[in-house]
Design an enzyme around this catalytic site. Structure first.
Site, PDB file in Angstrom:
ATOM      1  N   ASP A 146       0.793  -1.227   0.000  1.00 31.23           N
ATOM      2  CA  ASP A 146       0.000   0.000   0.000  1.00 31.23           C
ATOM      3  C   ASP A 146       0.829   1.284   0.000  1.00 31.23           C
ATOM      4  O   ASP A 146       1.775   1.416   0.790  1.00 31.23           O
ATOM      5  CB  ASP A 146      -0.879   0.069   1.252  1.00 31.23           C
ATOM      6  CG  ASP A 146      -1.755  -1.143   1.437  1.00 31.23           C
ATOM      7  OD1 ASP A 146      -1.693  -2.060   0.615  1.00 31.23           O
ATOM      8  OD2 ASP A 146      -2.500  -1.173   2.437  1.00 31.23           O
ATOM      9  N   GLU A 315     -10.549  -2.033   3.626  1.00 30.29           N
ATOM     10  CA  GLU A 315      -9.240  -1.473   3.969  1.00 30.29           C
ATOM     11  C   GLU A 315      -9.067  -0.101   3.317  1.00 30.29           C
ATOM     12  O   GLU A 315      -9.783   0.266   2.387  1.00 30.29           O
ATOM     13  CB  GLU A 315      -8.111  -2.403   3.496  1.00 30.29           C
ATOM     14  CG  GLU A 315      -8.101  -3.763   4.154  1.00 30.29           C
ATOM     15  CD  GLU A 315      -6.920  -4.608   3.711  1.00 30.29           C
ATOM     16  OE1 GLU A 315      -6.204  -5.102   4.591  1.00 30.29           O
ATOM     17  OE2 GLU A 315      -6.718  -4.772   2.490  1.00 30.29           O
TER      18      GLU A 315
END
Length: 562
Positions: A146, A315
């Site tokens: 990420d 998320e």
């Protein structure tokens, strides 16, 4: 095309020195290595098929660092560097706990890692990977997932990212750090935030505290991240040198919640209530908190039950303002339209306390219909009120087994976000950022593995990229059905995962007049030039696609500037 990538550690040679080392194998799962510190780096030999070994670095009888690494048993796939000079000790002890079945790996004393440990004054990070992108951000070595803590300040874009400095598999989550002046060419900086007693450093965000609301100084950079220990809690750290180094807040964590999946804080300043707002993923809902000082947080509301896709864990949320309208980005894994991870979003309103979706609960909107677009978040403090997004360009179904070793994963090209209407619904437009226009070089008649292909479409169209090995990617726009498809089932290497070979399709929300297709060694990103459709897919051709055939459109190919 050579990748323009400036690195703190990049050198053309590795200077290896002999050094004093004493290895003691104490049991079938425990060994100790004493080393006399002679050079800057200890080069650790990695073999990816092996289990992780836990390494504790001990200096003067104190543990100064702990991490996991897949130490080589019989074959060295690559090396990763451990900076041993930074501990300030002339001698270190590596206390190593091994895992795995020794009946299959053999005697611990014979492991390759003991004889292949090296000390070096440098670590070579020059590109040795055929599939490393030329104009997408990648780590110099190691694993990345990420994007984190992205912000713009003083002409520089800062990108932090989930990073494993000790191998090209997910582990040892740290905030890596890269900077850029043009969103295309990146300089990797020293790691910014490393794991501590509260846990690994999971995803989060960073803001410029212009008015010193937190008391760390006007203009301080404040990072908020998930501390992933026994439970996932939220912590902050601050930087007074523009984001290069961070000091962790002494009273962490600042937000706790009794849930196993509670992570990925995205912070922004809400002018109307004069408060910081943070959105957090909590299982399959989003929680919203507010604060005056980023230290003391108050729960405001939750969103998500019965809305959108719930096939996986939610998320990396992001709440964005477009005039009077708001968009909540929400990443999900699994549950993507073609399997694995993807980014969905919701449109609506936000009053400083509660997000209200203006679509039916059953409505699911996808930001990108490819298989390789996840963990999408935006830059804070972007210039000219731009909303600029980056995504992790991979999929959790196969991210750890794609055919690279020196590094794993890249980020998407930057995308400026806007809104558009199709019927009664509001949708998110993803347009290649202006920096991608500036990266265009000369027109060329030859297709290469580093270029932008522009197709002016007349009705339905078909684009085929191919090479002499018979590998190809086929893209089709159906003007009547108003759909776009990309077929990578015969694109090249795919046997590393049954989930990789796929055809992805998406609605175009109206007619497409021009396609912009970005090709970069191992990725293809196809945009409607108005941003109403985007599709991102990885490809691993055994040789570059060198032929393009287009039906139903006029083609222009641009080099990407080196």
């Amino acid at each position: 095309m050579k990748k323009r990538f400036i690195a703190m550690l990049t050198l053309l040679t590795v200077v290896v020195s002999a050094f004093a080392q004493q290895t003691q194998v104490l049991s079938e799962n425990h060994a100790m290595v004493k080393i006399a510190v002679a050079e800057q780096y200890l080069l650790l030999p990695v073999q990816e098929r092996e289990e992780n070994a836990n390494v504790r670095i001990i200096a003067d009888n104190n543990v100064v660092q702990t991490f996991n690494v897949r130490l080589a048993v019989d074959k060295v796939d690559y090396y990763v560097p451990l900076d041993i000079k930074r501990f300030g000790s002339k001698q270190l002890l590596l206390d190593i706990t091994l895992r795995g079945d020794k009946r299959t790996t053999g005697a611990v004393k014979d492991f390759a890692c003991w004889k292949d440990l090296k000390q070096s004054a440098t670590f070579d990070t020059k590109n040795t990977e055929k599939y490393r992108p030329a104009y997408h951000h990648t780590p110099l070595y190691g694993w990345m997932n990420d994007p984190n803590g992205m912000f713009f300040k003083d002409g520089v874009w800062h990108l932090y990212f989930q990073y494993n400095p000790y191998g090209s598999q997910w582990e040892n989550m740290t905030w890596g750090h890269s900077t850029s002046k043009d969103l295309i060419h990146w300089t990797q900086q020293p790691n910014a935030i490393e794991m501590d007693a509260l846990g690994q450093i999971f995803s989060g965000s960073a803001v410029v505290d212009k008015n010193n609301t937190a008391g760390f100084g006007a203009g301080a950079i404040i990072a908020m991240y998930t501390s992933a220990g026994q439970h996932q809690t939220q912590s902050i750290a601050y930087s007074t040198d523009g984001g290069q180094t961070f000091t962790k807040y002494a009273d962490n964590p600042v937000i706790t919640f009794a849930a196993p999946d509670f992570r990925d804080p995205k912070v922004f300043w809400h002018e109307e209530t004069a408060k910081w707002i943070v959105v957090l993923a909590a299982g399959q809902e989003i929680q919203i908190y507010s604060s005056k000082n980023m230290k003391d947080w108050q729960y405001e509301s939750s969103f998500g039950k019965e809305y959108g896709n719930h096939d996986g864990v939610w998320e990396c949320p992001d709440l964005l303002k477009f005039g009077n309208e708001w968009v909540l980005l929400l990443n999900i894994n699994p549950g993507g339209p073609f399997g694995g991870s993807a980014t969905q979003y919701f449109t609506g309103t936000f009053d400083g306390h509660k997000f209200t979706c203006n679509s039916k609960p059953s409505t699911t909107k996808w930001m990108d219909y490819g298989k390789d677009h996840y963990a999408t978040v935006t830059f804070s403090n972007a210039p000219d009120n731009r909303i600029v997004a980056l995504a992790w360009m991979s999929n959790w179904q196969y991210a750890g087994v794609v055919p690279t070793k020196q590094f794993r994963s890249a980020n998407s090209v930057p995308r400026d976000l806007k809104l558009f209407k199709d019927g009664d619904e509001t949708y998110l437009a993803c347009i290649p950022s202006p920096e991608m226009d500036a990266a265009r070089g000369a027109k060329t008649k030859k297709l290469s593995d580093v270029c932008e292909v522009v197709v002016d479409v007349k009705g339905s169209a078909e684009i085929i990229l191919s090479n002499t090995k018979g590998e190809q990617v086929t893209m089709k726009y159906d003007d009547k059905a108003r759909t776009f498809a990309m077929d990578r089932r015969n694109s090249g290497l795919s046997n590393f995962s049954e989930a990789f070979a796929a055809e992805t399709t998406c609605p175009t929300h109206g007619a497409i007049h021009q396609l912009r297709i970005f090709i970069d060694h191992s990725s293809i990103e196809a945009f409607d030039s108005e941003g109403k459709m985007v599709m991102t897919n990885l490809v691993f051709p055994t040789e570059p696609y060198n032929t393009i055939k287009v039906k139903g459109g006029k083609t222009t190919i641009f080099e990407i500037k080196n």
